[in-house]
Structures are given as C-alpha cells and as structure tokens.
Design a protein around this motif. Structure first.
Motif, mmCIF file in Angstrom:
data_model
loop_
_atom_site.group_PDB
_atom_site.id
_atom_site.type_symbol
_atom_site.label_atom_id
_atom_site.label_comp_id
_atom_site.label_asym_id
_atom_site.label_seq_id
_atom_site.Cartn_x
_atom_site.Cartn_y
_atom_site.Cartn_z
ATOM 1 N N MET A 104 44.881 40.331 28.280
ATOM 2 C CA MET A 104 43.592 39.636 28.203
ATOM 3 C C MET A 104 42.497 40.538 28.735
ATOM 4 S SD MET A 104 42.520 36.085 30.102
ATOM 5 C CE MET A 104 40.872 35.457 29.989
ATOM 6 N N ALA A 105 41.417 40.688 27.982
ATOM 7 C CA ALA A 105 40.299 41.519 28.414
ATOM 8 C C ALA A 105 39.045 40.673 28.470
ATOM 9 C CB ALA A 105 40.104 42.703 27.455
ATOM 10 N N MET A 106 38.097 41.136 29.254
ATOM 11 C CA MET A 106 36.848 40.402 29.358
ATOM 12 C C MET A 106 35.755 41.375 29.757
ATOM 13 S SD MET A 106 36.830 38.564 33.066
ATOM 14 C CE MET A 106 35.042 38.466 32.915
ATOM 15 N N LYS A 107 34.518 40.941 29.682
ATOM 16 C CA LYS A 107 33.405 41.745 30.158
ATOM 17 C C LYS A 107 33.381 41.705 31.684
ATOM 18 C CE LYS A 107 30.418 41.120 26.124
ATOM 19 N NZ LYS A 107 29.120 40.625 25.624
ATOM 20 N N THR A 108 33.394 42.885 32.289
ATOM 21 C CA THR A 108 33.396 42.946 33.749
ATOM 22 C C THR A 108 32.195 43.726 34.273
ATOM 23 O OG1 THR A 108 34.870 44.867 33.608
ATOM 24 C CG2 THR A 108 35.892 42.720 33.990
ATOM 25 N N ASN A 109 31.156 43.853 33.443
ATOM 26 C CA ASN A 109 29.918 44.507 33.849
ATOM 27 C C ASN A 109 30.157 45.920 34.378
ATOM 28 O OD1 ASN A 109 28.374 42.154 33.281
ATOM 29 N ND2 ASN A 109 28.962 41.277 35.243
ATOM 30 N N GLY A 110 31.124 46.614 33.782
ATOM 31 C CA GLY A 110 31.394 47.982 34.164
ATOM 32 C C GLY A 110 32.207 48.128 35.431
ATOM 33 N N ALA A 111 32.690 47.033 36.001
ATOM 34 C CA ALA A 111 33.460 47.107 37.240
ATOM 35 C C ALA A 111 34.839 47.690 36.965
ATOM 36 C CB ALA A 111 33.592 45.730 37.870
ATOM 37 N N LEU A 112 35.291 48.549 37.866
ATOM 38 C CA LEU A 112 36.651 49.057 37.776
ATOM 39 C C LEU A 112 37.641 47.954 38.142
ATOM 40 C CD1 LEU A 112 38.689 51.426 37.489
ATOM 41 C CD2 LEU A 112 38.352 51.833 39.943
ATOM 42 N N LEU A 113 37.350 47.239 39.230
ATOM 43 C CA LEU A 113 38.201 46.148 39.692
ATOM 44 C C LEU A 113 37.359 44.901 39.855
ATOM 45 C CD1 LEU A 113 41.001 45.211 40.950
ATOM 46 C CD2 LEU A 113 39.942 45.712 43.170
ATOM 47 N N LYS A 114 37.872 43.779 39.389
ATOM 48 C CA LYS A 114 37.146 42.513 39.531
ATOM 49 C C LYS A 114 38.123 41.399 39.847
ATOM 50 C CE LYS A 114 33.769 39.548 37.235
ATOM 51 N NZ LYS A 114 32.368 39.833 37.359
ATOM 52 N N LEU A 115 37.835 40.657 40.895
ATOM 53 C CA LEU A 115 38.570 39.441 41.224
ATOM 54 C C LEU A 115 37.661 38.263 40.929
ATOM 55 C CD1 LEU A 115 40.111 41.646 42.906
ATOM 56 C CD2 LEU A 115 40.618 39.847 44.551
ATOM 57 N N GLU A 116 38.179 37.291 40.206
ATOM 58 C CA GLU A 116 37.401 36.111 39.830
ATOM 59 C C GLU A 116 38.055 34.855 40.370
ATOM 60 O OE1 GLU A 116 36.541 35.668 35.690
ATOM 61 O OE2 GLU A 116 34.671 36.782 35.929
ATOM 62 N N GLU A 117 37.420 34.252 41.373
ATOM 63 C CA GLU A 117 37.836 32.968 41.943
ATOM 64 C C GLU A 117 39.346 32.936 42.208
ATOM 65 O OE1 GLU A 117 36.360 29.949 39.340
ATOM 66 O OE2 GLU A 117 34.273 30.323 39.882
ATOM 67 N N VAL A 118 39.787 33.944 42.941
ATOM 68 C CA VAL A 118 41.211 34.084 43.222
ATOM 69 C C VAL A 118 41.606 33.201 44.404
ATOM 70 C CG1 VAL A 118 42.984 35.686 44.054
ATOM 71 C CG2 VAL A 118 41.415 36.379 42.225
ATOM 72 N N ASN A 119 42.674 32.456 44.222
ATOM 73 C CA ASN A 119 43.259 31.620 45.277
ATOM 74 C C ASN A 119 44.710 32.025 45.485
ATOM 75 O OD1 ASN A 119 41.327 29.085 45.855
ATOM 76 N ND2 ASN A 119 41.195 29.625 43.679
ATOM 77 N N LYS A 120 45.180 31.885 46.733
ATOM 78 C CA LYS A 120 46.585 32.091 47.016
ATOM 79 C C LYS A 120 47.044 31.079 48.051
ATOM 80 C CE LYS A 120 50.673 33.772 46.851
ATOM 81 N NZ LYS A 120 51.508 33.526 45.646
ATOM 82 N N GLN A 121 48.076 30.315 47.690
ATOM 83 C CA GLN A 121 48.669 29.333 48.590
ATOM 84 C C GLN A 121 50.072 29.768 48.981
ATOM 85 O OE1 GLN A 121 48.658 25.424 46.889
ATOM 86 N NE2 GLN A 121 46.453 25.145 47.125
ATOM 87 N N PHE A 122 50.409 29.545 50.234
ATOM 88 C CA PHE A 122 51.763 29.738 50.726
ATOM 89 C C PHE A 122 52.233 28.417 51.322
ATOM 90 C CE2 PHE A 122 49.859 33.999 51.107
ATOM 91 C CZ PHE A 122 50.786 34.757 50.401
ATOM 92 N N ASP A 123 53.223 27.795 50.688
ATOM 93 C CA ASP A 123 53.755 26.526 51.182
ATOM 94 C C ASP A 123 52.647 25.501 51.421
ATOM 95 O OD1 ASP A 123 56.378 27.511 51.168
ATOM 96 O OD2 ASP A 123 56.089 28.417 53.151
ATOM 97 N N GLY A 124 51.705 25.455 50.479
ATOM 98 C CA GLY A 124 50.625 24.486 50.573
ATOM 99 C C GLY A 124 49.436 24.928 51.403
ATOM 100 N N LEU A 125 49.582 26.040 52.145
ATOM 101 C CA LEU A 125 48.481 26.553 52.964
ATOM 102 C C LEU A 125 47.654 27.527 52.138
ATOM 103 C CD1 LEU A 125 47.089 26.876 55.746
ATOM 104 C CD2 LEU A 125 48.683 28.756 56.195
ATOM 105 N N LEU A 126 46.352 27.287 52.074
ATOM 106 C CA LEU A 126 45.468 28.124 51.282
ATOM 107 C C LEU A 126 45.083 29.363 52.093
ATOM 108 C CD1 LEU A 126 44.154 28.099 48.480
ATOM 109 C CD2 LEU A 126 42.140 27.033 49.524
ATOM 110 N N ALA A 127 45.654 30.508 51.726
ATOM 111 C CA ALA A 127 45.403 31.757 52.445
ATOM 112 C C ALA A 127 44.158 32.468 51.923
ATOM 113 C CB ALA A 127 46.607 32.686 52.336
ATOM 114 N N ILE A 128 43.905 32.342 50.625
ATOM 115 C CA ILE A 128 42.727 32.918 49.983
ATOM 116 C C ILE A 128 42.092 31.825 49.137
ATOM 117 C CG2 ILE A 128 41.892 34.608 48.301
ATOM 118 C CD1 ILE A 128 42.733 35.877 50.911
ATOM 119 N N ALA A 129 40.796 31.631 49.302
ATOM 120 C CA ALA A 129 40.123 30.511 48.643
ATOM 121 C C ALA A 129 38.938 30.990 47.809
ATOM 122 C CB ALA A 129 39.646 29.497 49.686
ATOM 123 N N ASP A 130 39.111 30.960 46.502
ATOM 124 C CA ASP A 130 38.022 31.241 45.555
ATOM 125 C C ASP A 130 37.298 32.547 45.860
ATOM 126 O OD1 ASP A 130 38.379 28.960 43.955
ATOM 127 O OD2 ASP A 130 37.257 27.733 45.388
#
Length: 261
Positions: free
Chosen positions: A1-27
């Motif tokens: 999947m590709a998208m426009k990233t405004n020339g960014a080398l790396l882009k994170l978009e609204e990334v979340n990470k949960q561990f056992d229900g605990l939100l470690a990274i939020a949007d």
C-alpha cells in the motif's frame, strides 16, 4: 500500500499499540525527512523504545500505519524491515561478545550475501572473493569509527564506547537509508558523549536519516533538527530544540517544572 507522504522518508499515522489492554502508544503521528536527525524524548516509560520497535517490526501496531518512502511497512517482520534499508541499535549493546569485532560487522551484511555465507565466513576462508569484498567493506566501516585497529579483537575485550561504535558500524555497513538509535550515549562519560555526537552528525553528513532516542539532553539539543516529546504514550509536543526548551507543557511533563531542558 502506498500513499502521499509529502516527501517524508518515514511517516507514522495515528499509530497505537496495546499490551494486554494497556495503551502504550496512543495516536502517535510523526514524520522524518531525508537527511534529518530527529529525536524522541520523554520520561522513562513514555513509549520511546516502543516506537522504535514498531518501526523496526519487533511489534506490529494495534492500529495506524507506518510508511517508508511512501510504502506501508506496517506489520512487516524485522528482517523484512531491514531489507527495506532500516537499521537500528539498542539500549543495551547487542553484539556477539565471543566473536571478533570484524565478525560482528560482517553479520550486518548477511541479508545482502548468499545463503550460508555468514556461517562459512566465521573462520575467514580467504579464498572466497565475496568474503574478501565483505571483509574489506567491514574493515573500511570500522575505520570510519576509529576502531579499525580492533578488528580482530574479541568484542568482549573492548570498551563500552567502542562496543557502541561497533554496534552502529554493524548497523550501517549494509548502507541503510534510516538508522534508529536507541540511547547511544547510555553509560558514556562526558567526553565520550561529545564524541558520539560527532559520530552521529558525521553519519548524517554521509546521507543517513536518523531517529534518535536519548536521555542526554545536551546531546539531543546539540544535534537534533527536530524533537518529538512523548509522555505516557502521547505525543505532547514537537519542534526545534529551541521551541522544545521553551515549551511549558514539556517542562512540566518531562522535568516536573523544576529543571531546564
């Protein structure tokens, strides 16, 4: 999947990470452009290393997207991310202590060489042309870090500063486009930290884009082009070093309002 990233080398978009229900990274959303040194800062437990683990494929995000050069790398395995020319180091030096310095660097070339090459090269059979090219490349990389003279020493016999240089050398020998550095100055004294700052700036001058996690604020403020601040898994600020130093929310959250950044 590709998208426009405004020339960014790396882009994170609204990334979340949960561990056992605990939100470690939020949007969390952020981007890096080619040739930048960008730093992630925040208190212990803010989610900085989790971000690096998500980018490098150690963990898949619970939701959100991660793009490299406009291509989604969301959910790829670490070896697949490495094949996309993303390299990283770790908070605790992760090298093979019983191998020589140059053998450690040669391992950084394994995914670019024929199957079985690394296993056969541990004993350095000089008759193989491919091995000689790899050894020459590894040796040249060690020289860039000033540790070429240690090539045939066991990794467990060199200093912490030299081990950190070795880990970075192993990471960049395969010519990545993005380098993730996780606390490269941890355990170093003031002089060694200044030398590490020069090393990181030199890598950037050679064309690397760098995402740096680091607690040493003198180092961060002296080399980062931009800074993202995490607190309890949330991105609470972003900006230049000068803007971050003046940001009242950062001062309150990161230092309790009692110190200067």
């Amino acid at each position: 999947m590709a998208m426009k990233t405004n020339g960014a080398l790396l882009k994170l978009e609204e990334v979340n990470k949960q561990f056992d229900g605990l939100l470690a990274i939020a949007d969390v959303s952020l981007c890096l452009y080619s040739g930048e040194i960008v730093s992630l800062i925040g208190p212990n437990g803010a989610g900085k290393t989790t971000i690096l683990n998500l980018i490098s494929g150690v963990y898949p995000p619970t939701s959100g997207e991660i793009f490299l050069n406009g291509e989604s790398i969301t959910g790829l395995k670490p070896y697949q991310v490495a094949q996309k020319r993303v390299a990283r180091t770790f908070q605790s030096v992760q090298i093979f202590q019983d191998m020589t310095v140059i053998e450690n660097v040669l391992l950084g070339l394994h995914h670019r060489l024929r199957s079985g090459f690394v296993q056969g090269m541990v004993h350095l059979p000089a008759e193989r042309k491919e091995e000689k090219r790899a050894i020459d490349q590894a040796g040249a990389t060690l020289e860039k870090f000033g540790i070429g003279h240690l090539a045939y020493r066991k990794a467990n016999s060199i200093s912490l500063k030299e081990q950190r240089c070795l880990e970075i050398a192993r990471s960049i020998v395969s010519a990545p486009c993005l380098l993730l550095l996780d606390e490269p100055a941890s355990g170093l004294n003031i002089r060694e930290t200044e030398e590490m700052a020069d090393i990181i700036k030199g890598l950037r001058q050679q064309g690397l884009t760098i995402l740096l996690v680091e607690h040493d604020m003198n180092l961060v403020m002296s080399i980062a082009h931009r800074i993202f601040v995490l607190h309890h898994g949330l991105k609470i600020a972003e900006g230049s070093p000068e803007e971050i130093q003046r940001n009242p929310e950062v001062i309150r959250a990161y230092l309790g309002g009692t110190h200067n950044i």
